[in-house]
Structure formats: structure tokens, C-alpha cells
Design an enzyme around this catalytic site. Structure first.
Site, PDB file in Angstrom:
ATOM      1  N   ASN A   2       0.832  -1.209   0.000  1.00 43.14           N
ATOM      2  CA  ASN A   2       0.000   0.000   0.000  1.00 43.14           C
ATOM      3  C   ASN A   2       0.865   1.258   0.000  1.00 43.14           C
ATOM      4  OD1 ASN A   2      -2.990  -0.848   0.359  1.00 43.14           O
ATOM      5  ND2 ASN A   2      -1.835  -2.196   1.700  1.00 43.14           N
ATOM      6  N   HIS A  60      -0.388  -9.358  -5.944  1.00 43.39           N
ATOM      7  CA  HIS A  60       0.515 -10.191  -5.127  1.00 43.39           C
ATOM      8  C   HIS A  60       0.841 -11.490  -5.869  1.00 43.39           C
ATOM      9  CE1 HIS A  60       0.053  -7.629  -1.653  1.00 43.39           C
ATOM     10  NE2 HIS A  60      -1.253  -7.737  -1.689  1.00 43.39           N
ATOM     11  N   ARG A 201       0.493  -0.909  10.469  1.00 47.75           N
ATOM     12  CA  ARG A 201       0.716  -1.350  11.844  1.00 47.75           C
ATOM     13  C   ARG A 201       1.919  -0.641  12.453  1.00 47.75           C
ATOM     14  NH1 ARG A 201       3.091  -5.483  14.865  1.00 47.75           N
ATOM     15  NH2 ARG A 201       4.402  -6.022  13.085  1.00 47.75           N
ATOM     16  N   LYS A 202       3.130  -1.029  12.025  1.00 46.63           N
ATOM     17  CA  LYS A 202       4.338  -0.407  12.595  1.00 46.63           C
ATOM     18  C   LYS A 202       5.217   0.265  11.551  1.00 46.63           C
ATOM     19  CE  LYS A 202       5.128  -2.621  17.016  1.00 46.63           C
ATOM     20  NZ  LYS A 202       6.157  -3.233  17.884  1.00 46.63           N
TER      21      LYS A 202
END
Length: 245
Positions: A2, A60, A201-202
Site C-alpha cells: 500500500n 501479489h 501497523r508499525k
């Protein structure tokens, strides 16, 4: 994925005026197309043909599952790779957060499935081996998540050169700020709705150290060497730099 998609779109759109951008966005919305090759109803491919040029489509999928015409056309392919340990950890959290995917009761159980390729989209190792066959193709460029994290502007300059996008120095600085992990996470509810927290997320390198055991470090090293050792793709991953236990 993304993050890279947003970067490429920003690089491609830098030449358009605000008015032209609105027209392109409206055209995309009217077509109701989610630009992922493997998602959507059967009519999605016909609608994709109507997307304004330049079309940026994400997947993907491995090369053997893509239409052969992609490799015979003027299409250019940007392949994003990430070190196997961080990929494993990131995907573990993703599976356990995404309602449509099977979740895992334990990291150890998930790790065994990751190593055996028993996950949605298959084996990480097979995926990279497939793309390694195209690593010298002039219409295919491979870039790593880690090099983008280390120097995003330099990475974007390489991408722009590959696609033939013409930007000035100020464009790169502006896009780097706009597409930083922090900026994208803050806007994720606007851009990705309820999936925002799942997708962002991180955004760090080395998070694998929180979950990998000594035995898993050793198993991953053996598997990586057996599968990819000596390939140009392995050199791109820089296992000794990013996966050193």
C-alpha cells in the site's frame, strides 16, 4: 504494498494540475474498480481497460499466474521485496487482524505454515524464486522495502527513472513527506476505511526480533540459503544485514 502503491501514484500524478487530478479520481470512482488483479468480479478487467492512462495496477501474484501478454507488452513491472523475517511477522499480524483470512492461535503454528508455504498467496520463497527469473528483464525493476525505508527519496528517484516520470527535487521532498508511514497511518481511516489500522501497523525494519526464537532463526537461515542462496534476488534481500540474529 500500500505504501509503494501510494508513492508510485504520487510520482505518476506529479505532472497533473489539481483539476486534472480531480477528473482522474472521478473517472476511477465511476468505474468502481479496485486496482488489484486478483480481486473483484469477472467484469473488473473490462473496467480496468477504461482506467485513465497511466494505469497503476497492483498484484501479489507470481509471474506464472499473470497474463503472458503483460511480459510481451510495453507494461513495466515494479517488484517489491522484503526480508523474510519481517515479512513473516507482518503477515502473521495481518492474518490475525483481517476477518476474511484464517487466523492463528500461536506464532509457532503460523511459523510452521509460513515455512511450508501453506498460506494465502502461497510460499514466500517460491514467490521470490519466480521473480528472480525476471530480475535482468529491462521492463522489470526490483526494489526492497528496506532500501526505501533507508532513503525514500533515493528510492523514489530510481522508481521515477524506471517509469520515465519527470519530477523536480521539490516534488520528491513533498511526496516523501506525504507518503511517510506516519502521514499515511494518520490518514488511513480516510484512505482505507476500517482496514486502515490493519494495513498500517508499525512500518519498521527488524520487528522480527520480538517473535523469532533461536531455533526459528536457524531454520529460516537454512531455508533461505537452500531456496535462494546465490541468486540475484538473495543479494537484493541482504539477509546478512537485515536478518542477522
Amino acid at each position: 504494498t500500500n505504501w509503494l502503491e501510494r508513492m508510485v501514484k504520487e510520482l505518476a500524478d506529479a505532472k497533473y494540475t489539481e483539476e486534472e487530478m480531480k477528473e482522474r479520481i472521478n473517472a476511477e470512482k465511476k468505474l468502481e474498480t479496485f486496482p488489484r488483479l486478483e480481486f473483484g468480479d469477472p467484469g473488473v478487467y473490462e473496467r480496468m481497460k477504461k482506467l485513465p492512462s497511466r494505469r497503476i495496477i497492483v498484484t501479489h501474484l507470481t509471474p506464472h499466474l499473470l497474463p503472458p501478454s503483460i511480459f510481451q507488452s510495453k507494461a513495466k513491472i515494479l517488484v517489491l521485496v522484503r526480508n523474510p523475517k519481517d515479512t513473516a511477522v507482518s503477515y502473521y499480524h495481518f492474518c490475525n487482524s483481517m476477518p476474511v483470512l484464517p487466523s492463528f492461535a500461536s506464532w509457532d503454528g503460523y511459523f510452521a505454515d509460513f515455512m511450508n508455504g501453506k498460506l494465502t498467496w502461497g510460499s514466500y520463497f517460491d514467490h521470490l524464486l519466480e521473480w528472480n527469473k525476471y530480475i535482468d528483464n529491462e521492463r522489470v525493476m526490483t526494489i526492497s522495502y528496506e532500501e526505501l525505508k533507508e532513503d525514500q527519496v533515493l528510492g523514489m528517484k530510481k522508481i521515477a527513472a524506471f517509469f520515465g516520470f519527470s519530477l523536480c527535487e521539490e516534488d520528491f521532498s513533498r511526496i516523501a513527506k506525504k507518503t511517510s508511514f506516519k502521514a499515511m497511518k494518520e490518514k488511513s481511516s480516510e484512505t482505507h476505511g476500517k482496514f486502515g489500522d490493519i494495513l498500517f501497523r508499525k512500518g519498521v525494519v527488524g520487528n522480527w526480533k520480538e517473535l523469532f526464537t533461536k531455533a526459528q532463526n536457524e531454520e529460516m537461515y537454512r531455508k533461505f540459503e537452500d531456496s535462494l542462496g546465490g541468486t540475484k534476488m538473495a543479494a537484493k534481500i541482504k539477509y546478512d544485514v537485515y536478518c542477522k540474529a
